[in-house]
Structure formats: structure tokens, C-alpha cells
Design an enzyme around this catalytic site. Structure first.
Site, PDB file in Angstrom:
ATOM      1  N   LYS A 190       0.882  -1.274   0.097  1.00 52.28           N
ATOM      2  CA  LYS A 190       0.027   0.142   0.076  1.00 52.28           C
ATOM      3  C   LYS A 190       0.982   1.137   0.092  1.00 52.28           C
ATOM      4  CE  LYS A 190      -1.802   2.432   3.459  1.00 52.28           C
ATOM      5  NZ  LYS A 190      -1.927   3.909   2.561  1.00 52.28           N
ATOM      6  N   GLU A 264      10.932   0.437   9.789  1.00 52.94           N
ATOM      7  CA  GLU A 264      12.013   1.759   9.520  1.00 52.94           C
ATOM      8  C   GLU A 264      11.292   2.873   9.794  1.00 52.94           C
ATOM      9  OE1 GLU A 264      13.659   4.344   8.279  1.00 52.94           O
ATOM     10  OE2 GLU A 264      13.577   3.828   6.347  1.00 52.94           O
ATOM     11  N   CYS A 298      13.431  10.500   6.594  1.00 60.36           N
ATOM     12  CA  CYS A 298      13.740   9.830   7.821  1.00 60.36           C
ATOM     13  C   CYS A 298      15.246   9.890   8.376  1.00 60.36           C
ATOM     14  CB  CYS A 298      13.234   8.596   7.786  1.00 60.36           C
ATOM     15  SG  CYS A 298      13.790   7.451   6.530  1.00 60.36           S
ATOM     16  N   GLU A 392      10.742  14.700  15.560  1.00 58.26           N
ATOM     17  CA  GLU A 392      10.853  14.507  14.339  1.00 58.26           C
ATOM     18  C   GLU A 392      10.041  15.759  13.476  1.00 58.26           C
ATOM     19  OE1 GLU A 392       9.783  11.014  12.098  1.00 58.26           O
ATOM     20  OE2 GLU A 392      11.495  11.177  10.809  1.00 58.26           O
TER      21      GLU A 392
HETATM   22  P1  NAI Z   1       2.267   7.535   8.648  1.00 61.24           P
HETATM   23  O1  NAI Z   1       3.375   6.793   9.657  1.00 61.24           O
HETATM   24  O2  NAI Z   1       0.866   7.779   9.424  1.00 61.24           O
HETATM   25  O3  NAI Z   1       2.144   7.070   7.337  1.00 61.24           O
HETATM   26  C1  NAI Z   1       2.788   6.118   6.600  1.00 61.24           C
HETATM   27  C2  NAI Z   1       2.261   5.115   6.105  1.00 61.24           C
HETATM   28  O4  NAI Z   1       1.490   4.415   6.964  1.00 61.24           O
HETATM   29  C3  NAI Z   1       0.959   5.664   5.107  1.00 61.24           C
HETATM   30  O5  NAI Z   1       0.893   4.584   3.884  1.00 61.24           O
HETATM   31  C4  NAI Z   1      -0.252   5.235   5.982  1.00 61.24           C
HETATM   32  O6  NAI Z   1      -1.160   5.311   5.178  1.00 61.24           O
HETATM   33  C5  NAI Z   1      -0.014   4.083   6.767  1.00 61.24           C
HETATM   34  N1  NAI Z   1      -0.647   3.973   8.028  1.00 61.24           N
HETATM   35  C6  NAI Z   1      -1.116   5.056   8.923  1.00 61.24           C
HETATM   36  N2  NAI Z   1      -1.760   4.506   9.881  1.00 61.24           N
HETATM   37  C7  NAI Z   1      -1.419   2.924   9.618  1.00 61.24           C
HETATM   38  C8  NAI Z   1      -1.787   1.897  10.590  1.00 61.24           C
HETATM   39  N3  NAI Z   1      -2.470   1.990  11.664  1.00 61.24           N
HETATM   40  N4  NAI Z   1      -1.606   0.723  10.048  1.00 61.24           N
HETATM   41  C9  NAI Z   1      -1.089   0.393   8.907  1.00 61.24           C
HETATM   42  N5  NAI Z   1      -0.736   1.585   8.201  1.00 61.24           N
HETATM   43  C10 NAI Z   1      -0.829   2.794   8.480  1.00 61.24           C
HETATM   44  O7  NAI Z   1       2.834   9.112   8.612  1.00 61.24           O
HETATM   45  P2  NAI Z   1       1.996  10.387   8.352  1.00 61.24           P
HETATM   46  O8  NAI Z   1       1.055  10.674   9.217  1.00 61.24           O
HETATM   47  O9  NAI Z   1       1.837  10.488   6.874  1.00 61.24           O
HETATM   48  O10 NAI Z   1       3.252  11.321   8.790  1.00 61.24           O
HETATM   49  C11 NAI Z   1       3.171  11.817  10.187  1.00 61.24           C
HETATM   50  C12 NAI Z   1       4.839  12.061  10.677  1.00 61.24           C
HETATM   51  O11 NAI Z   1       5.212  10.686  10.396  1.00 61.24           O
HETATM   52  C13 NAI Z   1       5.602  12.941   9.903  1.00 61.24           C
HETATM   53  O12 NAI Z   1       5.477  14.255  10.056  1.00 61.24           O
HETATM   54  C14 NAI Z   1       7.081  12.528  10.035  1.00 61.24           C
HETATM   55  O13 NAI Z   1       7.355  12.875  11.182  1.00 61.24           O
HETATM   56  C15 NAI Z   1       6.764  10.752  10.415  1.00 61.24           C
HETATM   57  N6  NAI Z   1       7.049  10.004   8.834  1.00 61.24           N
HETATM   58  C16 NAI Z   1       8.203   9.687   9.345  1.00 61.24           C
HETATM   59  C17 NAI Z   1       8.375   8.642   7.936  1.00 61.24           C
HETATM   60  C18 NAI Z   1       9.611   7.786   7.669  1.00 61.24           C
HETATM   61  O14 NAI Z   1      10.240   7.595   6.938  1.00 61.24           O
HETATM   62  N7  NAI Z   1      10.465   7.776   8.968  1.00 61.24           N
HETATM   63  C19 NAI Z   1       7.592   8.875   6.718  1.00 61.24           C
HETATM   64  C20 NAI Z   1       6.562   9.235   6.853  1.00 61.24           C
HETATM   65  C21 NAI Z   1       6.116   9.983   7.996  1.00 61.24           C
END
Ligand code: NAI
Length: 781
Positions: A190, A264, A298, A392
Site C-alpha cells: 500500500k 523503518e 527519515c 521529528e
Molecule cells: P504515517 O506513519 O501515518 O504514514 C505512513 C504510512 O502508514 C502511510 O501509507 C499510511 O497510510 C500508513 N498507515 C497509517 N496508519 C496506519 C496503521 N494504523 N496501520 C498501517 N498503516 C498505517 O505517517 P504520516 O501521518 O503520513 O506522517 C506523520 C509523521 O510521521 C511525519 O510528520 C513524520 O514525522 C513521520 N514520518 C516518518 C517517515 C519515515 O520515513 N520515517 C515517513 C512518513 C512520515
């Protein structure tokens, strides 16, 4: 503007990338995109809008994946998996190679689409993201080809559920799909809801190259769809990249399910500049560290730690450079900083920076146009506890803090719950390597930053997650050691609390606990009776949570064990074997009294195991990866730190030895809970340990109720990893409770393997006892 004006200002003219082909593709799918399931696209279902953040326009509609879409995708992946795994490595390699070729053929299309969907500058999507995607598939075509020779004794998980974020949409897809497929898995992936379009374009490539139906399935949707994939019972392994918060939710959600998991997650990586650094190069490093991809990275170098002696000069240079960065239209080839992915993320950045401002930090900002843009920002006067130092931000915002001595620098660098990456700048390579060894991070860049290659592992320590992506380490994340030999005898189940507290008639000696190199009375003051087939055999201490805490404290103090040479550790393990051998008869008699079916054999195997892990202590080395030119990447095996080990019920001596030895051979210190029913086999080891020069605190033993003690271990923030061999409810509890600080866990059913066979001793234990730090060192031209 006249030519003379231009020559005066030397301003850039617009240099827009042509986006016609992408716009045409989007127009052809105006009615919306469906999912890619079983090799074909479904009709669009209920859809949501996808936006170009730079223009604030809706560019596409994609389907919100429902539970039945996820069911269909998992079923397609399940159906395809056996045949995919059965293909020869060469045949799988050809598919991956074809994908790489087609990614290259569509490189410009993919780069433009990524830029429109995500807002990242075309320079980056064209020169970094897409070439790395192609490289990843080429590299993994190679792994597919040779996996049979390289990863003996392993098998693919089966169906992998993969959820990725929006910051590198296509690259994260490549990082997930390429190794999974190379290893013989099929996938349901996804993409993030903000950036699903390149995943859809990738699905078209899969169809174009004739990838067998169902090997790759793409389901679009939001977090709810993600949760449905992760929780689906047809998924064997979950791989997630995203926020630490969601990573923890997933850890809890799938606890006890038996699914594999790699995470990750976030970071707050230090960028350490020493006084003798090439400051101009370090300033360019900051540009790549935090203004690359708008800081939505990240492993972004989000905290500059600069030596006090050069801090003033460094800040002046940095602010001057920041002024020259061009923020704006991502499709313009001369744009440095593009759009923030979504207004929601922009609001989050503003909110966090606002909190920092309220705390009194000073902000220096470059330029940004109106709209979904944020200016490059440098925050000075930031306290280590400030929200800007700890949270972050995921935006182009960097803090600057000074330090005096290297020790101060390291203390500041490690003052975070994360441990994804670090960048070190000094012309003195001795200093760089010394700091690299001390920093708690999975990736360390020396005089460079944000350099990636498919041949090197990438992933974090601590709350930045576990598992690696890239190289052989990344392949290991998609393979598991073949199912153990199968259950031995039916095991008696330990009751949750050992009974007893009384005497055993004629037996007056009670085995105490073993903490910090000393025998210690249990805090409870109670003991419990160990029963043998012929009646009570002895008494052992009834440990509780306080004893576990004491043991963890002692283990944490023994951290220098991890720095001992492999040779030193080997000597201790040999000595353990020798001393155990000297008392073999005693141990045999003890095991006989506990009803062991092959007491002599168990002791003999335990002795051999001491020698085998002594041999491995200075041989289970890391690797040297040939990655980018002018670099070499050292993949170092490091211990996790304090490891909690909850031992199997049967084979009480061998079970204990088989788990504790690999852990200490690799430099961990251990808090072990021995077999509840056969604890005396472990408590008899106290004297062997004492006479074998095992430093105090390296092995701590707490006897008592297995699952209660395991819970305290799993909840303890000082414990970095936990191995639990026990019941399924206990395994669920251990995995769920470990989410607090994202411990690495390994759980297995009691009786699942015969500890005397090959499944009781192999390199899998050593892999589990280590984490890999990839250090990028300048090398050659
Ligand atoms: P997120 O962690 O909510 O989203 C990442 C992915 O996880 C998306 O595909 C989302 O649809 C999916 N997701 C969300 N909730 C889920 C669940 N309960 N079970 C399975 N999949 C789920 O990140 P978001 O809300 O887009 O960004 C929020 C903050 O997270 C950012 O400001 C940043 O600080 C951090 N972030 C860190 C990343 C990294 O690579 N370390 C990447 C994206 C966000």
C-alpha cells in the site's frame, strides 16, 4: 528583463521540465484508478483525491481500499506465491532485471510523475530517486540469481504486507518489493495516500514485463487500508516504513500472530561538525542533510552539533548558503527546495516551529513562495530538551547546538530516543572512526550524508526500528530460517506462578538468583520447589520485578563487555566449556534428577556449544560493501546491549546454554530467566560462571514465574531485545509490551525445536544477537 539586467543579477531563468506525457496519462484516467490485483486493475471503487502540492490542484482520484479489496489482493498473492518461490533463482532474476530495464525506459515519466505527486524537485526525482529505484531492482536481480547459494537453510516468508510513506514513494516501493520478490515472496503493498501515483505506474510496469499474476499487488488507501493489510491473517510478514507512532501501533496489532516484522521508522539524526572539519564541505553537507527533499527524510541530519571553536564561522557560512537556496516550482530544473507534500504536513511543521519559537529559539529563514512551501530554516539557541531538538519535524528545519569536547558531542548526539543515522565531519579520520563506534545509529556517514546504495543495509537502532533494507542484510529480512525440527516430547506447562515456598523435606539448600556477578537473595524472600520424577529435587529463588530491575541494572553496567575483543570473549567461552566439562558428572546427575531423557548427551552438547560459540566470537564478522565510488561501507556487527532471554522448559541446561552463549559471544549482556521447571540446571552454573572469568553483570539469572518475569523484561526501557521461548499467550504479551521502546523480539513456542540438533546451534542465533551499523567511509577517488 533585458540581457544587461540578467547579467547584472545573474538570476536564473525558468527551466521547466515538460510534463505533457504525465498530464496526458493522468487525463486518460480521469475516472479514477483502481487497485492492481492478480495482474489486472480493478474498476475504481470509492475514490479520494490526490493533489499536486505545488499547485494545490487535484490531479487524480484513487480508490480507497476496502477489507474485501485487501482480501482479494492477499488471496491473489497467496495463490501466486508457491509457483513464484519454485521458479529458479535465475528465472526470478530475469523478472527483476526486466523491471529494472523498464524503470530506466520510463525514467523521465516516473520522475515527472513523482515530482508532481510529491512536490520534490525534479532534479532529485530525476537524478536520485529513479536511478536508485533502477539500481535496487538490478541489485536484487543479482540476489535472486544467487540466493540459493548465499542463504542456505532459509525460506521465503510467503506473502508480505508492505506499507510505505510519502517521502520517497517509488524508492520505498523498490526497497520493499525488490528484496521480497528476490527472496521468493509475493507482496501486497500500500502506497501512502498522499502519493499513490508512481506505485500505480509501477503496477503498469509489472504488467508490461509479464510478471506472473499476483506476485505484486498494489492496494491504495489510507491508514485504515494499511491496518487491514497488516492485520490480515493471510499475511506472513509485515514491512513498514513511516512514523514511529504507527510502527508501535503495528507492533501491538500483530503481537502474537507469528508474523515477521521489520520497521523503518523516524529519526532525529545528528550532524556532527568538529573544529578541524572542512567547513565549506560540511555546509554543503547540511544542504544535503536537511534541505534535500524539503527535509522530509527519515535519516535527515536534523540536529547540527558543531564544535564551539568554529561555531560562529560555520553559522555565518551556513546562513549565507541558505540564502542562495531556491524554493519553488518543483518541476523547474533549477529549484533546490520543492513543495511540502501536503497542507497537513505544512501545518505540522508550522506548529512545531511555533512551539520552538515560544520556547525562545532564534529562527533564521531562507525564502519560500506562497502556497504549500516552507522556507529552509536554521534554529539557533536551541536547548537539548526543546521540541525542535527532540521531535521529528519532517520539514526543512535544522537546529544548531555547540559542543566542547568529543565526549560532549557524543553525549548530545545520542541524547535521543531514535538511532537511525549520524553524519560526522572532521579531516581527522581517527576521530571520525572513534565517534562512529560510539554513536548509536544504524547508518553513519563520514564526511558525507544521505548517501544510499542498494548494496548497503539501511535501518535503525532504538526507536528508529529494526531490520535492514538493502544488501544481504535486507535479503535476510525477507527470509526465515526453515521451520525447526518439530516438537519433541509434550512439555509440561509451567503454571503462571510457581507454587511452593516451603521446604522439600531433607533438602536445605536453596539456589539464589545471580545478579551482577553475585548470588543474591530474591526480593520476595520466597523460594519454590523444583520437582523431579521422583519427587522434590531442590528449591530455587522466587524472583519478582524488583529482581529483574536489579539484574537489568547490573547488565547495563557491564556494557564494556561489548567492547571486549572477539578474542577476549572467545577465551571466556572456552573457559566456560572447560569448567563445565570438569563438572560434567555433577551436571549429568542433576539433569537425571530432573528427569532428563539423555542427561549425559545434554551436558556433552552444552560443552561443545561453548566451543562452537567461542569459535564464532571472533569470526562472525560484518562485511565490507563496495557501494558508491569514493566510498567504502563497513557493515559492523554490534551487540544489541541488554538482552532479556526467557528459556525453554525442556532441556533446561541446553536450552539455557543455546540462547545465552550466542548472546554473550556477540557482546550482549544478558538477563536470563531459566526453565521454570528445570531451573536448577541453570542455577548450578553460577559457580561455573564465577570460575570462568565472565565479568560481573554479563550473565544475570533470575528464576521464578516465567511470564511475569518476561513481562517486566519486555516493559523495561533499558532492555534492547528479548527472546522468549514459551506459550503463545506469553509470546503475544512479550511482543505487545515490547512496543514501548521497540525492542527487537524473537518469540517461539516452547517445544518447537529440539535444542540438541542443528536448530539449537547456528548462525541464525548470532544474527539475532547483533544489529548492523553501516559506516560510510571515504575511500579512493
Ligand atoms: P504515517 O506513519 O501515518 O504514514 C505512513 C504510512 O502508514 C502511510 O501509507 C499510511 O497510510 C500508513 N498507515 C497509517 N496508519 C496506519 C496503521 N494504523 N496501520 C498501517 N498503516 C498505517 O505517517 P504520516 O501521518 O503520513 O506522517 C506523520 C509523521 O510521521 C511525519 O510528520 C513524520 O514525522 C513521520 N514520518 C516518518 C517517515 C519515515 O520515513 N520515517 C515517513 C512518513 C512520515
Amino acid at each position: 528583463m533585458s540581457i544587461q539586467d540578467i547579467l547584472q543579477t545573474m538570476d536564473y531563468g525558468p527551466a521547466p521540465e515538460d510534463s505533457t506525457i504525465v498530464r496526458d496519462w493522468l487525463a486518460r484516467h480521469e475516472e479514477g484508478f483502481g487497485h492492481f490485483i492478480g495482474g489486472a486493475f480493478t474498476a475504481p471503487g470509492e475514490t479520494f483525491e490526490v493533489q499536486d502540492p505545488a499547485k494545490g490542484e487535484t490531479i487524480a482520484r484513487v480508490s480507497q481500499g476496502t477489507a474485501s479489496d485487501v482480501d482479494a489482493a492477499v488471496a491473489a498473492a497467496r495463490k501466486a506465491q508457491p509457483a513464484w518461490a519454485k521458479l529458479s533463482g535465475h528465472e526470478r532474476a530475469r523478472h527483476l532485471y526486466a523491471i529494472a530495464r523498464h524503470v530506466q525506459q520510463h525514467a523521465r515519466f516516473l520522475a515527472v510523475l513523482e515530482t508532481i505527486d510529491n512536490g520534490k524537485p525534479i532534479r532529485e526525482s530525476r537524478d536520485i530517486d529513479v536511478p536508485l529505484v533502477a539500481r535496487h531492482f538490478y541489485h536484487h536481480a543479482g540476489w535472486a540469481e544467487i540466493a540459493g547459494d548465499e542463504f542456505g537453510g532459509t525460506e521465503p516468508y510467503g506473502v508480505c504486507g508492505q506499507v510505505i510513506p510519502w517521502n520517497f514513494p517509488l524508492l520505498m516501493l523498490a526497497w520493499k518489493i525488490a528484496p521480497a520478490l528476490a527472496a521468493g515472496n509475493t507482496v501486497v503493498l500500500k502506497p501512502a495516500e498522499y502519493t499513490p501515483l508512481t506505485a500505480i505506474a509501477f503496477a503498469e510496469i509489472c504488467a508490461e514485463v509479464g510478471l506472473p499474476e499476483g506476485v505484486v499487488n498494489i492496494v491504495t488507501g489510507d491508514g485504515e487500508t494499511g491496518a487491514a493489510i497488516v492485520g490480515h491473517e493471510g499475511i506472513d510478514k509485515v514491512a513498514f516504513t513511516g512514523s514511529t507512532e504507527v510502527g508501535k501501533t503495528i507492533r501491538r496489532q500483530i503481537a502474537g500472530s507469528g508474523k515477521g516484522l521489520t520497521l523503518e521508522l523516524g529519526g532525529k539524526s545528528p550532524f556532527i561538525v568538529f573544529a578541524d572539519a572542512d567547513l565549506d564541505a560540511a555546509v554543503e553537507g547540511v544542504v544535503d542533510a536537511i534541505w534535500f527533499n524539503q527535509g522530509q527524510v527519515c535519516c535527515a541530519g536534523a540536529r547540527i552539533l558543531v564544535a564551539e571553536a568554529v561555531a560562529g564561522r560555520f553559522e555565518t557560512l551556513l546562513r549565507a548558503r541558505m540564502e542562495t537556496l531556491r524554493t519553488g516550482d518543483p518541476l523547474d530544473k533549477s529549484t533546490d527546495v520543492g513543495a511540502i507534500v501536503h497542507p497537513v504536513q505544512l501545518a505540522r511543521i508550522r506548529e512545531l516551529v511555533g512551539q520552538g519559537k515560544a520556547e525562545g529559539v532564534t529562527l533564521h529563514q531562507g525564502h519560500a513562495p506562497e502556497g504549500c512551501f516552507y522556507p529552509p530554516t536554521l534554529a539557533t539557541g536551541v536547548e537539548p530538551a526543546s521540541v525542535l531538538s527532540t521531535e521529528e519535524i519532517f520539514g526543512p528545519v535544522v537546529t544548531l547546538t555547540t559542543f566542547r569536547t568529543p565526549a560532549d558531542g557524543i553525549a548530545l548526539a545520542n541524547n535521543t530516543r531514535y538511532g537511525l543515522a549520524a553524519s560526522i565531519w572532521s579531516e581527522n579520520v581517527n576521530l571520525c572512526l572513534d565517534i562512529a563506534a560510539q554513536v548509536k545509529a544504524g547508518v553513519v556517514w563520514i564526511n558525507c550524508t544521505n548517501v544510499f546504495d542498494a548494496g548497503a543495509g539501511f535501518g535503525g537502532y532504538r526507536e528508529s526500528g529494526f531490520g535492514r533494507e538493502g544488501g544481504s542484510e535486507g535479503m535476510m529480512a525477507y527470509l526465515r530460517h526453515k521451520t525447526p525440527d518439530g516438537p519433541g516430547a509434550d512439555l509440561p506447562k509451567p503454571s503462571s506462578a510457581p507454587h511452593g515456598g516451603g521446604g522439600t523435606g531433607g533438602i536445605d539448600r536453596t539456589a539464589k538468583l545471580y545478579i551482577g556477578g553475585k548470588q543474591a537473595r530474591p526480593d520476595s524472600g520466597y523460594s519454590y520447589t523444583i520437582e523431579g520424577p521422583k519427587g522434590p529435587v531442590g528449591l530455587v529463588g522466587l524472583g519478582n520485578r524488583k529482581d529483574i530491575r536489579n539484574a537489568v541494572e547490573a547488565a547495563a553496567k557491564a556494557g564494556s563487555w561489548g567492547k571486549a575483543t572477539g578474542h577476549n570473549r572467545a577465551q571466556v567461552l572456552y573457559y566456560l566449556g572447560e569448567n563445565l566439562s570438569a563438572r560434567a558428572d555433577e551436571f549429568t546427575a542433576r539433569l537425571e534428577s530432573l528427569g532428563a531423557p539423555d542427561a549425559g548427551g545434554e551436558v556433552e552438547t552444552a560443552i561443545r556449544r561453548c566451543f562452537w560459540y567461542a569459535a564464532q566470537a571472533d569470526k562472525f564478522d560484518g562485511k565490507v560493501h563496495q557501494t558508491k565510488s569514493a566510498h567504502v561501507t563497513l557493515a559492523m556487527h554490534e551487540p544489541l546491549g541488554v538482552l532479556g532471554i526467557v528459556c525453554p522448559t525442556a532441556q533446561p541446561l541446553l536450552g539455557f546454554i543455546s540462547l545465552v552463549l550466542p548472546a554473550i559471544a556477540m557482546g550482549n549482556s544478558v538477563v536470563a530467566v531459566p526453565s521454570q521447571l528445570g531451573a536448577l540446571a541453570a542455577t548450578d552454573l553460577y559457580q561455573v560462571i564465577e570460575t570462568s572469568d565472565v565479568p560481573a553483570g554479563v550473565v544475570n539469572i533470575v528464576t521464578g514465574p516465567r511470564d511475569e518475569l518476561a513481562r517486566t523484561l519486555a516493559q523495561h526501557d533499558e532492555v534492547a531485545g528479548i527472546w522468549y521461548i514459551g506459550g503463545s499467550e506469553g509470546a503475544r504479551m512479550v511482543e505487545a509490551e515490547s512496543a514501548g521502546n521497540l525492542k527487537q523480539t524473537w518469540t517461539e513456542g516452547d517445544g518447537a525445536r529440539d535444542w540438541s540438533g542443528a536448530h539449537g546451534q547456528n548462525k541464525g542465533f548470532l544474527h539475532r544477537a547483533t544489529q548492523v551499523k553501516n559506516i560510510w567511509v571515504p575511500y579512493g577517488e
